[in-house]
Motif scaffolding. Sequence first.
Motif, mmCIF file in Angstrom:
data_model
loop_
_atom_site.group_PDB
_atom_site.id
_atom_site.type_symbol
_atom_site.label_atom_id
_atom_site.label_comp_id
_atom_site.label_asym_id
_atom_site.label_seq_id
_atom_site.Cartn_x
_atom_site.Cartn_y
_atom_site.Cartn_z
ATOM 1 N N ASP A 1 0.797 -1.223 0.000
ATOM 2 C CA ASP A 1 0.000 0.000 0.000
ATOM 3 C C ASP A 1 0.835 1.282 0.000
ATOM 4 N N LEU A 2 0.718 2.084 -1.077
ATOM 5 C CA LEU A 2 1.506 3.308 -1.189
ATOM 6 C C LEU A 2 1.224 4.321 -0.074
ATOM 7 N N PRO A 3 -0.037 4.567 0.292
ATOM 8 C CA PRO A 3 -0.286 5.526 1.377
ATOM 9 C C PRO A 3 0.378 5.149 2.699
ATOM 10 N N SER A 4 0.667 3.858 2.898
ATOM 11 C CA SER A 4 1.358 3.460 4.126
ATOM 12 C C SER A 4 2.855 3.747 4.040
ATOM 13 N N ILE A 5 3.362 3.896 2.816
ATOM 14 C CA ILE A 5 4.779 4.199 2.627
ATOM 15 C C ILE A 5 5.056 5.665 2.917
ATOM 16 N N THR A 6 4.139 6.509 2.515
ATOM 17 C CA THR A 6 4.302 7.941 2.766
ATOM 18 C C THR A 6 2.939 8.554 3.057
ATOM 19 N N ALA A 7 2.884 9.435 4.026
ATOM 20 C CA ALA A 7 1.602 9.974 4.484
ATOM 21 C C ALA A 7 0.908 10.822 3.420
ATOM 22 N N GLU A 8 1.667 11.659 2.737
ATOM 23 C CA GLU A 8 1.087 12.563 1.745
ATOM 24 C C GLU A 8 1.617 12.225 0.359
ATOM 25 N N ILE A 9 0.711 12.005 -0.581
ATOM 26 C CA ILE A 9 1.110 11.709 -1.953
ATOM 27 C C ILE A 9 0.461 12.715 -2.886
ATOM 28 N N ASN A 10 1.278 13.395 -3.662
ATOM 29 C CA ASN A 10 0.769 14.261 -4.719
ATOM 30 C C ASN A 10 0.776 13.443 -6.009
ATOM 31 N N TRP A 11 -0.395 12.942 -6.392
ATOM 32 C CA TRP A 11 -0.486 12.010 -7.512
ATOM 33 C C TRP A 11 -0.180 12.662 -8.852
ATOM 34 N N MET A 12 -0.075 13.978 -8.875
ATOM 35 C CA MET A 12 0.233 14.677 -10.128
ATOM 36 C C MET A 12 1.649 15.248 -10.123
ATOM 37 N N SER A 13 2.480 14.771 -9.201
ATOM 38 C CA SER A 13 3.840 15.288 -9.072
ATOM 39 C C SER A 13 4.797 14.585 -10.032
ATOM 40 N N SER A 14 5.946 15.208 -10.246
ATOM 41 C CA SER A 14 6.986 14.601 -11.087
ATOM 42 C C SER A 14 7.532 13.336 -10.436
ATOM 43 N N GLU A 15 7.459 13.277 -9.107
ATOM 44 C CA GLU A 15 7.918 12.099 -8.374
ATOM 45 C C GLU A 15 7.065 10.879 -8.725
ATOM 46 N N ILE A 16 5.752 11.066 -8.784
ATOM 47 C CA ILE A 16 4.850 9.979 -9.169
ATOM 48 C C ILE A 16 5.032 9.636 -10.646
ATOM 49 N N LYS A 17 5.231 10.640 -11.472
ATOM 50 C CA LYS A 17 5.469 10.391 -12.896
ATOM 51 C C LYS A 17 6.690 9.496 -13.087
ATOM 52 N N HIS A 18 7.761 9.817 -12.362
ATOM 53 C CA HIS A 18 8.989 9.022 -12.465
ATOM 54 C C HIS A 18 8.747 7.595 -11.983
ATOM 55 N N LEU A 19 8.001 7.452 -10.881
ATOM 56 C CA LEU A 19 7.702 6.121 -10.345
ATOM 57 C C LEU A 19 6.913 5.292 -11.354
ATOM 58 N N THR A 20 5.915 5.890 -11.988
ATOM 59 C CA THR A 20 5.099 5.145 -12.951
ATOM 60 C C THR A 20 5.929 4.711 -14.162
ATOM 61 N N GLU A 21 6.871 5.536 -14.577
ATOM 62 C CA GLU A 21 7.735 5.170 -15.702
ATOM 63 C C GLU A 21 8.591 3.953 -15.357
ATOM 64 N N ILE A 22 9.091 3.924 -14.130
ATOM 65 C CA ILE A 22 9.920 2.798 -13.690
ATOM 66 C C ILE A 22 9.084 1.521 -13.610
ATOM 67 N N ILE A 23 7.891 1.626 -13.028
ATOM 68 C CA ILE A 23 7.023 0.451 -12.884
ATOM 69 C C ILE A 23 6.652 -0.109 -14.251
ATOM 70 N N LYS A 24 6.315 0.762 -15.183
ATOM 71 C CA LYS A 24 5.937 0.301 -16.517
ATOM 72 C C LYS A 24 7.114 -0.367 -17.220
ATOM 73 N N SER A 25 8.304 0.188 -17.039
ATOM 74 C CA SER A 25 9.497 -0.424 -17.632
ATOM 75 C C SER A 25 9.737 -1.816 -17.064
ATOM 76 N N LEU A 26 9.526 -1.967 -15.763
ATOM 77 C CA LEU A 26 9.689 -3.279 -15.136
ATOM 78 C C LEU A 26 8.716 -4.299 -15.718
ATOM 79 N N SER A 27 7.488 -3.883 -15.945
ATOM 80 C CA SER A 27 6.494 -4.814 -16.482
ATOM 81 C C SER A 27 6.870 -5.271 -17.887
#
Length: 290
Positions: free
Chosen positions: A202-228
């Motif tokens: 669960d991502l919300p348990s990893i960090t209390a506040e998540i800005n789903w439109m941030s560059s940090e989330i964008k980078h994470l999604t790119e990495i996850i998609k590459s892994l798949s």
Amino acid sequence: MTKLRIICQRWNADQSKLYQPVLEALLANDITSDNVLLQKDLSNLCSITNIPRWWMRAFVRQIMLDTTVAQEIDKSSISEHTCLPTGFSSLDHALGGGLHFKNVIELCGKTNTGKTEFISNLLASYILHTTNPSVYIFGSTGSFAPKRMHDILQKHNIQTAVLSQIEFSQVFSIRELSLSLENLGALLAASTREQSLVIIEDLPSITAEINWMSSEIKHLTEIIKSLSKLQNMIIIQHNISKSNLQPKFETYWNPMIDLRLYFNKQAEYQRAYLVEILKTRYKASIYMCF
């Protein structure tokens, strides 16, 4: 063979800033392509470029990951087992045999709605159906800690020796998760293993506040998609109600998801759960119970 400059042009601003000195040092020594780079010993690369070992190793891993993802995968090299049975016949039937590799799969729902139990059964199915299983778990809740995994394997009469094939990583920030997944991508890109199972708690348990439109989330999604794309199945457990799925996920998160299942425990049946398929690339029924 791909020119290093071409590969580096695909990187984001942070990656370019970090690796530009390494790239320039390599080019100055006539190391201009991925083939030439990967044929050389790491110590030799550090010696001729005067680049610190940790820096050069990170650069090489990134090149390995990017070149592997960019290659068109030969269909003859793909295992015939492209999907994994969940253990629940109605859901497997609806999804065309089970959950598919090369997919990012999100399991949503409030707490205590069956997501962890579902993943436990999926882990057992994966281990039983895979000759050389490799499981990577990232999170901070401890839902799949070694002791818990030991109990899950015993419950399904699976030899607990396979615990050695399961790697656990505790992460406490999105940045830390991104870095861990990047390192895993580099490892798997250089490995002969196919169809690993990657579980992100669960991502919300990893960090209390998540800005789903941030560059940090964008980078994470790119990495996850590459892994798949490296023949892996990515399972993301997400404790969230259906009403909170929109619209903040639309920018970066939703386009990454290949299959989203929503879990809702039914009060009148103690051991029954309703699973709703909210998003899928495959034709599927909308509701089914297990």
